[in-house]
Design an enzyme around this catalytic site. Sequence first.
Site, mmCIF file in Angstrom:
data_model
loop_
_atom_site.group_PDB
_atom_site.id
_atom_site.type_symbol
_atom_site.label_atom_id
_atom_site.label_comp_id
_atom_site.label_asym_id
_atom_site.label_seq_id
_atom_site.Cartn_x
_atom_site.Cartn_y
_atom_site.Cartn_z
ATOM 1 N N ASP A 94 54.282 18.981 -9.637
ATOM 2 C CA ASP A 94 54.708 17.654 -10.607
ATOM 3 C C ASP A 94 53.944 17.826 -11.900
ATOM 4 O O ASP A 94 53.161 18.756 -12.107
ATOM 5 C CB ASP A 94 53.797 16.495 -9.891
ATOM 6 C CG ASP A 94 54.163 16.049 -8.512
ATOM 7 O OD1 ASP A 94 55.550 16.744 -8.034
ATOM 8 O OD2 ASP A 94 54.025 14.985 -8.120
ATOM 9 N N HIS A 243 50.485 20.671 -8.793
ATOM 10 C CA HIS A 243 50.854 20.269 -9.885
ATOM 11 C C HIS A 243 50.827 21.659 -11.031
ATOM 12 O O HIS A 243 50.023 22.550 -10.706
ATOM 13 C CB HIS A 243 49.822 19.455 -10.620
ATOM 14 C CG HIS A 243 49.634 18.014 -9.855
ATOM 15 N ND1 HIS A 243 49.038 18.104 -8.637
ATOM 16 C CD2 HIS A 243 50.104 16.790 -10.108
ATOM 17 C CE1 HIS A 243 48.906 16.737 -8.229
ATOM 18 N NE2 HIS A 243 49.694 16.142 -9.051
#
Length: 549
Positions: A94, A243
Amino acid sequence: MNKRRVALWLSPMLLLIVVLAVVGWQRYIWVPSPPPPSAIPEATPKTRQYVRTPYVENWDQVPLAEFERQSRKFPGEVFVEGPTHRKLIALTFDDGPSWNTAKLLDVLAKHKVKATFFWLGREMERYPDVVRRADREGHLLGNHTWDHPDISGLDETTLWDEQLGATQQVFQDLLGYAPHLMRPPYGRVADAQVPFLAKHGLKVIQWSVDTQDWNRARQAFGSHMIERFLQDYSHPEGIVLMHDGGGKRHKTVEAVDRAIPWLRAAGYEFVTVDELLGTRPAPAASAPAEASKNEWIPAPSRAKVPETRPKSRQYVRTPFLEGQDQVPLAELERQARKFPGQVFLEGPTHRRKVALTFDDGPSASTGALLDVLARHKAKATFFWLGREMERYPEVVQRADHEGHLLGNHSWNHVDFSDLNDAVLWNEQIGTTQQVFQKLLGYTPHLLRPPYGRIADSQMAMLKRRGLKVVEWSVDTQDWTYAQNGLGSQLIERTVQDYVHPEAIVLMHDGGGDRHRTVSAVNRLIPWLRSNGYELVTVDELIGPTPPKR
């Protein structure tokens, strides 16, 4: 005798050091053996979907049971993991793309692994070559909004026009297609929004394994801790959250490089979310049978928001920090809704303008800040304390002479919300207005309450006195980064991550040593201008300036 005493002290200390070393090695460095094969047949359907990793208190997290509830309520639209027990696993990333993403793509290419990325439209515009590379190398790309707000409180128009639709358009512009998967920031999405997303061809992908790399990246053994979470909590048909943006992610990259061989040794095959869930939509009927995945468009893309379109809400983009004396972000937004034209968090439309604002001065740092602003020919807005203005009158007069906008920040930085109107005016706001009148011959029409905290009942008095309340939509958190050795870079990065059209940015020129803020501003102004932003005062952002009085 003394030697005996020293020995008695040293023995337990040495033992403690050994114990800590063993525990640290076992927890953060030792690599466990892959688990034995599961006895559950691969085709057996799961009876529930849920998150395996533990909930972390005092972080802005969705309760884990909420993921399970939504996946039950919206089967086929909200996913936490795969439906059966095949030894498949989907790595997802992400908040990118970022400067870390190319290194992560190198690692995935080395191991011949395909992953799924949920990206921010704002960041995609900054790293278009990375976006094209990821698509070219066969990774699956999804929508993670424009700039990472909590979408659960957004109305449908704002959600689409300012967040998801704007990001879909960036995908369309860069790759020729728009994604069919989205991940809501923080994992937070309202039930009422799921059918709206489905109408736009978007399925919601959550996760069953949170590596917590957003926390581990800050710790000395971060990459090993991320790796251990993968080893400890991976499971058949798991969706793993990591991430590649939103901060320094080199520890995530290192952990992925080591974890892929371990997971393969445990029998896992790496797949994209589409391969795991079967969520890839069928090609459009008009497309040839051999059409690639890049040729279908599941929902109409919308143009970017016109600059003159009014915003449907005002809100703070930067995250809430637990354990600090902060006003809940929802409270700032509530007051902006309740007192339109009186309380402001940001500008009302989508022009590429930004107002830099500085609190708690003037101070010994303000002169250097004014030098930076003068060098870049930028105007800013200062909310100052009456007590400090009396200490630095020449600075006050210089800032006014150079065209900066000045506002009231109380006499000595107290919490307004507990004061009655008489005390609030006579001891805080009114006394500071008098200092302005004495030094400059006029009084300000803008006020920022210390801590951003003010009671609804006080608004009427402020309106009678001709004062508007200016809060912020981007808190650089320089008040905490000032203590960090990388403080200026963190301040700079926060603005780069969260700036948006007609943003009001909160920084400080007083209340402590602010040289890191000054350094960050010196680098930020060229960056903002290179990204199309015009630096303006708050008056230029929110409306006409009343005559000085």
